[in-house]
Design a protein around this motif. Structure first.
Motif, mmCIF file in Angstrom:
data_model
loop_
_atom_site.group_PDB
_atom_site.id
_atom_site.type_symbol
_atom_site.label_atom_id
_atom_site.label_comp_id
_atom_site.label_asym_id
_atom_site.label_seq_id
_atom_site.Cartn_x
_atom_site.Cartn_y
_atom_site.Cartn_z
ATOM 1 N N ALA A 164 100.943 -81.594 25.497
ATOM 2 C CA ALA A 164 100.671 -82.884 26.139
ATOM 3 C C ALA A 164 99.695 -82.731 27.300
ATOM 4 C CB ALA A 164 101.980 -83.504 26.627
ATOM 5 N N ASP A 165 99.011 -81.585 27.372
ATOM 6 C CA ASP A 165 98.123 -81.324 28.507
ATOM 7 C C ASP A 165 96.704 -81.838 28.313
ATOM 8 O OD1 ASP A 165 97.139 -79.573 26.618
ATOM 9 O OD2 ASP A 165 97.542 -77.760 27.775
ATOM 10 N N GLY A 166 96.455 -82.555 27.233
ATOM 11 C CA GLY A 166 95.129 -83.102 26.990
ATOM 12 C C GLY A 166 94.184 -82.142 26.293
ATOM 13 N N SER A 167 94.666 -80.963 25.900
ATOM 14 C CA SER A 167 93.801 -79.975 25.256
ATOM 15 C C SER A 167 93.559 -80.258 23.778
ATOM 16 C CB SER A 167 94.391 -78.574 25.411
ATOM 17 O OG SER A 167 95.654 -78.495 24.763
ATOM 18 N N VAL A 168 94.344 -81.153 23.194
ATOM 19 C CA VAL A 168 94.206 -81.491 21.779
ATOM 20 C C VAL A 168 93.434 -82.797 21.657
ATOM 21 C CG1 VAL A 168 95.460 -82.097 19.675
ATOM 22 C CG2 VAL A 168 96.294 -80.249 21.139
ATOM 23 N N ASP A 169 92.383 -82.758 20.846
ATOM 24 C CA ASP A 169 91.536 -83.937 20.675
ATOM 25 C C ASP A 169 92.006 -84.839 19.541
ATOM 26 O OD1 ASP A 169 89.324 -83.315 22.631
ATOM 27 O OD2 ASP A 169 89.333 -81.483 21.428
ATOM 28 N N ALA A 170 92.667 -84.266 18.544
ATOM 29 C CA ALA A 170 93.128 -85.064 17.405
ATOM 30 C C ALA A 170 94.318 -84.374 16.753
ATOM 31 C CB ALA A 170 92.010 -85.237 16.381
ATOM 32 N N VAL A 171 95.191 -85.183 16.180
ATOM 33 C CA VAL A 171 96.320 -84.698 15.398
ATOM 34 C C VAL A 171 96.225 -85.362 14.038
ATOM 35 C CG1 VAL A 171 98.834 -84.597 15.171
ATOM 36 C CG2 VAL A 171 97.768 -84.437 17.435
ATOM 37 N N ILE A 172 96.247 -84.554 13.000
ATOM 38 C CA ILE A 172 96.202 -85.077 11.637
ATOM 39 C C ILE A 172 97.506 -84.702 10.963
ATOM 40 C CG2 ILE A 172 95.003 -85.031 9.427
ATOM 41 C CD1 ILE A 172 92.471 -84.234 10.928
ATOM 42 N N THR A 173 98.136 -85.679 10.359
ATOM 43 C CA THR A 173 99.404 -85.433 9.671
ATOM 44 C C THR A 173 99.261 -85.752 8.196
ATOM 45 O OG1 THR A 173 100.226 -87.682 10.003
ATOM 46 C CG2 THR A 173 100.710 -86.065 11.719
ATOM 47 N N THR A 174 100.091 -85.129 7.406
ATOM 48 C CA THR A 174 100.177 -85.474 5.996
ATOM 49 C C THR A 174 101.578 -85.996 5.741
ATOM 50 O OG1 THR A 174 100.847 -83.241 5.370
ATOM 51 C CG2 THR A 174 98.499 -83.738 5.294
ATOM 52 N N GLY A 175 101.683 -86.891 4.800
ATOM 53 C CA GLY A 175 102.989 -87.414 4.424
ATOM 54 C C GLY A 175 103.204 -88.829 4.886
ATOM 55 N N ALA A 176 103.494 -89.696 3.941
ATOM 56 C CA ALA A 176 103.708 -91.110 4.244
ATOM 57 C C ALA A 176 104.959 -91.320 5.086
ATOM 58 C CB ALA A 176 103.801 -91.914 2.953
ATOM 59 N N LEU A 177 105.957 -90.466 4.904
ATOM 60 C CA LEU A 177 107.196 -90.610 5.671
ATOM 61 C C LEU A 177 106.922 -90.465 7.155
ATOM 62 C CD1 LEU A 177 110.226 -90.970 5.758
ATOM 63 C CD2 LEU A 177 110.469 -88.523 5.381
ATOM 64 N N LEU A 219 99.514 -81.163 11.130
ATOM 65 C CA LEU A 219 100.960 -81.141 10.905
ATOM 66 C C LEU A 219 101.223 -81.549 9.470
ATOM 67 C CD1 LEU A 219 102.206 -83.031 14.095
ATOM 68 C CD2 LEU A 219 102.085 -80.563 13.747
ATOM 69 N N GLY A 220 102.065 -80.818 8.789
ATOM 70 C CA GLY A 220 102.380 -81.184 7.420
ATOM 71 C C GLY A 220 103.315 -80.180 6.797
ATOM 72 N N GLY A 221 103.533 -80.372 5.518
ATOM 73 C CA GLY A 221 104.448 -79.529 4.779
ATOM 74 C C GLY A 221 103.727 -78.499 3.936
ATOM 75 N N SER A 222 104.190 -78.336 2.727
ATOM 76 C CA SER A 222 103.693 -77.289 1.844
ATOM 77 C C SER A 222 102.211 -77.418 1.534
ATOM 78 C CB SER A 222 104.497 -77.294 0.537
ATOM 79 O OG SER A 222 105.841 -76.977 0.804
ATOM 80 N N ILE A 223 101.727 -78.631 1.357
ATOM 81 C CA ILE A 223 100.309 -78.818 1.052
ATOM 82 C C ILE A 223 99.453 -78.340 2.218
ATOM 83 C CG2 ILE A 223 98.524 -80.565 0.690
ATOM 84 C CD1 ILE A 223 100.601 -82.108 -0.964
ATOM 85 N N THR A 224 99.862 -78.644 3.417
ATOM 86 C CA THR A 224 99.129 -78.205 4.602
ATOM 87 C C THR A 224 99.186 -76.687 4.741
ATOM 88 O OG1 THR A 224 99.609 -80.333 5.628
ATOM 89 C CG2 THR A 224 98.905 -78.571 7.095
ATOM 90 N N CYS A 225 100.251 -76.083 4.247
ATOM 91 C CA CYS A 225 100.374 -74.615 4.259
ATOM 92 C C CYS A 225 99.556 -73.967 3.144
ATOM 93 C CB CYS A 225 101.835 -74.204 4.073
ATOM 94 S SG CYS A 225 102.863 -74.442 5.529
ATOM 95 N N GLY A 226 99.082 -74.738 2.192
ATOM 96 C CA GLY A 226 98.319 -74.185 1.083
ATOM 97 C C GLY A 226 99.177 -73.722 -0.081
ATOM 98 N N ARG A 227 100.309 -74.373 -0.248
ATOM 99 C CA ARG A 227 101.230 -73.969 -1.316
ATOM 100 C C ARG A 227 100.577 -74.116 -2.689
ATOM 101 N NH1 ARG A 227 106.167 -72.368 -2.590
ATOM 102 N NH2 ARG A 227 107.249 -73.297 -4.337
ATOM 103 N N GLY A 280 110.806 -81.806 5.557
ATOM 104 C CA GLY A 280 110.304 -83.171 5.514
ATOM 105 C C GLY A 280 109.519 -83.494 6.770
ATOM 106 N N SER A 281 108.994 -84.671 6.806
ATOM 107 C CA SER A 281 108.190 -85.089 7.946
ATOM 108 C C SER A 281 109.005 -85.192 9.228
ATOM 109 C CB SER A 281 107.540 -86.441 7.647
ATOM 110 O OG SER A 281 106.724 -86.330 6.514
ATOM 111 N N GLU A 282 110.313 -85.288 9.095
ATOM 112 C CA GLU A 282 111.153 -85.368 10.286
ATOM 113 C C GLU A 282 110.987 -84.132 11.162
ATOM 114 O OE1 GLU A 282 112.374 -85.928 7.227
ATOM 115 O OE2 GLU A 282 113.042 -88.005 7.272
#
Length: 123
Positions: free
Chosen positions: A99-112, A30-38, A85-87
């Motif tokens: 929320a079904d348990g299929s995701v092992d990890a979530v990585i976010t970018t952004g201090a906000l 999850l993230g913004g422009s950097i995560t999209c490869g801007r 924004g991170s919101e």
């Protein structure tokens, strides 16, 4: 906010065990422009380049460092949303991360985002 899951020793240990055991994992980015490869390429017609963004590199690294089968690959879902924004990720978390348990990890970018999660966790 109760739908948010927080990292703890047991969750990280389960992820590590799954990787060591040769099983494929699913990660959500999850993230913004950097995560999209801007701006990774200086071509006028390419504003975002998901194939060169860090989540794609993470998947390549996971596949190389922790192979999970002859033809199988780890899954890294890039749910970036440039120009927000991170919101956005916090508001849409339930839609972006099953929320079904299929995701092992979530990585976010952004201090906000991190500060919002800490605030939600403490309330």
């Amino acid at each position: 906010m109760s739908a948010l899951l927080y990292a703890d020793g047991a969750r990280l240990a389960a992820l590590a065990e799954k990787l060591r055991g040769g099983r494929c994992v699913t990660v959500v980015a999850l993230g913004g422009s950097i995560t999209c490869g801007r701006n990774l390429r200086r071509q006028k017609d390419v504003e975002h380049d998901k194939q060169s963004a860090w989540p794609a590199h993470l998947r390549s690294w996971l596949d190389a460092a922790f192979p999970c089968g002859e033809r199988a690959h780890h899954t890294v879902l890039n749910h970036c949303q440039g120009g927000t924004g991170s919101e956005y990720a916090l508001h849409a978390f339930g839609e972006l991360v099953p929320a079904d348990g299929s995701v092992d990890a979530v990585i976010t970018t952004g201090a906000l985002f991190c500060s919002k999660v800490r605030a939600a966790r403490s309330s």
